[in-house]
Design a protein around this motif. Structure first.
Motif, short mmCIF file in Angstrom:
data_model
loop_
_atom_site.label_atom_id
_atom_site.label_comp_id
_atom_site.label_asym_id
_atom_site.label_seq_id
_atom_site.Cartn_x
_atom_site.Cartn_y
_atom_site.Cartn_z
N TRP A 132 -79.01 20.65 56.46
CA TRP A 132 -77.84 20.06 57.12
C TRP A 132 -77.21 18.95 56.28
N SER A 133 -77.98 18.34 55.40
CA SER A 133 -77.44 17.24 54.59
C SER A 133 -76.47 17.74 53.52
N GLN A 134 -76.42 19.02 53.29
CA GLN A 134 -75.53 19.59 52.28
C GLN A 134 -74.14 19.82 52.86
N PRO A 135 -73.11 19.89 52.01
CA PRO A 135 -71.78 20.24 52.50
C PRO A 135 -71.80 21.61 53.16
N VAL A 136 -70.97 21.77 54.19
CA VAL A 136 -70.99 23.01 54.96
C VAL A 136 -70.68 24.22 54.08
N GLY A 137 -69.76 24.06 53.14
CA GLY A 137 -69.45 25.16 52.25
C GLY A 137 -70.65 25.62 51.44
N SER A 189 -75.17 29.43 50.44
CA SER A 189 -76.60 29.70 50.34
C SER A 189 -77.04 30.76 51.35
N VAL A 190 -76.51 30.65 52.57
CA VAL A 190 -76.86 31.62 53.60
C VAL A 190 -76.42 33.02 53.18
N ALA A 191 -75.22 33.15 52.68
CA ALA A 191 -74.72 34.46 52.27
C ALA A 191 -75.55 35.03 51.13
N GLU A 192 -75.90 34.21 50.16
CA GLU A 192 -76.69 34.68 49.02
C GLU A 192 -78.08 35.13 49.46
N ARG A 193 -78.74 34.31 50.27
CA ARG A 193 -80.09 34.66 50.71
C ARG A 193 -80.08 35.89 51.62
N PHE A 194 -79.05 36.00 52.43
CA PHE A 194 -78.94 37.17 53.31
C PHE A 194 -78.94 38.44 52.49
N CYS A 195 -78.15 38.45 51.43
CA CYS A 195 -78.05 39.65 50.60
C CYS A 195 -79.35 39.93 49.84
N ALA A 241 -72.13 19.52 61.95
CA ALA A 241 -70.79 19.70 61.39
C ALA A 241 -69.83 20.20 62.47
N PRO A 242 -68.60 19.73 62.47
CA PRO A 242 -67.62 20.20 63.47
C PRO A 242 -67.40 21.70 63.39
N LEU A 243 -67.18 22.32 64.53
CA LEU A 243 -67.00 23.76 64.57
C LEU A 243 -65.84 24.21 63.68
N ARG A 244 -64.76 23.43 63.64
CA ARG A 244 -63.62 23.80 62.82
C ARG A 244 -64.04 23.90 61.33
N GLU A 245 -64.86 22.99 60.90
CA GLU A 245 -65.34 22.99 59.52
C GLU A 245 -66.23 24.21 59.25
N VAL A 246 -67.04 24.57 60.23
CA VAL A 246 -67.91 25.74 60.08
C VAL A 246 -67.07 27.01 60.01
N ILE A 247 -66.06 27.11 60.86
CA ILE A 247 -65.17 28.26 60.84
C ILE A 247 -64.52 28.41 59.47
N ASP A 248 -64.00 27.32 58.94
CA ASP A 248 -63.33 27.37 57.63
C ASP A 248 -64.30 27.80 56.52
N ALA A 249 -65.53 27.27 56.56
CA ALA A 249 -66.51 27.61 55.53
C ALA A 249 -66.87 29.09 55.60
N CYS A 250 -67.04 29.62 56.80
CA CYS A 250 -67.36 31.04 56.94
C CYS A 250 -66.22 31.90 56.41
N SER A 251 -64.99 31.53 56.74
CA SER A 251 -63.84 32.31 56.28
C SER A 251 -63.76 32.32 54.76
N ARG A 252 -63.97 31.17 54.15
CA ARG A 252 -63.91 31.10 52.68
C ARG A 252 -65.01 31.92 52.02
N GLN A 253 -66.16 32.01 52.68
CA GLN A 253 -67.31 32.70 52.09
C GLN A 253 -67.28 34.20 52.35
N GLY A 254 -66.37 34.66 53.18
CA GLY A 254 -66.31 36.07 53.51
C GLY A 254 -67.27 36.49 54.60
N ILE A 255 -67.79 35.52 55.36
CA ILE A 255 -68.66 35.81 56.50
C ILE A 255 -67.77 36.20 57.68
#
Length: 269
Positions: A250-255, A260-266, A17-31
């Motif tokens: 990786w086949s899932q949407p970045v968001g 999932s990462v945030a939920e599992r982390f907690c 996934a493009p870095l810009r897309e990853v940045i946006d997904a992290c920001s939306r998720q509160g990471i």
């Protein structure tokens, strides 16, 4: 959602996934943290540094430097030059940490390759210190000794780091690579202030693929909380970077990956 203040999203957890897309997904998720890879910033590290600052994300590390062993002196020199550039890129994107994946032997002389790693770090450490960048040696699981890294245990990584000043060269404790080691807790204690990064994922049974088979935290057999407690007792209080190589993920949407990462982390770390 529980506290995400120490969660860092390693870019490769989202695959290609493009870095810009990853940045946006992290920001939306509160990471709050992100760990970019060099291939994504290309020849524009300063521009990406501005993008990251504008997004409000902090940069936990840049991956990767290293890959020092090579068959000829000229190729080894080129690899050292590449690591010097990587240090400059780390500064430009706003991190003080460069992760070193140290590379395989170019031939059957694995001891010689390990010496090339030590020599390579020695050749770049002054520039790193002058730039305010720390170098983090990442020992990889022994199954990667032939094609990715001749540094395969925490004991080796500690001994290598101890050749240099404590504030300059340290270790990445990546659970995927070290969980199996009977000496892991002893070596974490030994590393102490040299623990510069802590990476989490999980070891799935059966392992679907050596490189691409890492699981989300909680899907495997790694004692994640015990390892976290150990690195924190040793003094590490920095970001905890989730780094998962898994094509099914990786086949899932970045968001969705970020959620999932945030939920599992907690729940698990």
């Amino acid at each position: 959602m529980e506290d995400l203040s120490r969660l860092s999203f390693n870019q490769m957890t989202a695959g290609k996934a493009p870095l810009r897309e990853v940045i946006d997904a992290c920001s939306r998720q509160g990471i709050e943290w992100i760990g970019p890879w060099r291939h994504s910033i290309g020849d524009n590290p300063a521009e990406w540094g501005k993008t990251l600052r504008d997004s409000g994300l902090k940069v936990s590390s840049l991956c990767r430097g290293g890959m020092f062993p090579a068959a000829t002196a000229e190729e080894r020199r080129k690899r050292i030059d590449d690591n010097l550039r990587a240090i400059d890129e780390a500064v430009a994107i706003g991190t003080d940490l460069l992760v070193l994946v140290n590379g395989p032997s170019p031939d059957k002389d694995i001891d010689g390759a390990r010496q090339m790693v030590a020599d390579g770090i020695a050749a770049i450490v002054d520039h790193a210190e002058q730039s305010g960048v720390r170098l983090a040696i990442e020992p990889l699981h022994p199954m990667f000794a032939a094609d990715r890294s001749v540094i395969v245990t925490m004991s080796e990584a500690n001994a290598l780091a101890e050749l240099f000043r404590a504030g300059s060269v340290g270790l990445v404790v990546d659970v995927y690579h070290v969980w199996w080691d009977p000496e892991v807790y002893r070596q974490i204690e030994r590393a102490g202030e040299r623990i510069f990064a802590f990476h989490v994922s999980d070891w799935i049974v059966p392992l679907p693929d050596t490189l691409m088979g890492r699981g989300l935290m909680g899907d495997g057999v790694i004692e994640l909380q015990r390892l976290r407690n150990a690195v924190e007792r040793a003094g590490y209080t920095g970001p905890i970077e989730v780094e998962i190589f898994n094509e099914a993920l990786w086949s899932q949407p970045v968001g969705e990956i970020a959620r999932s990462v945030a939920e599992r982390f907690c729940l698990t770390v």
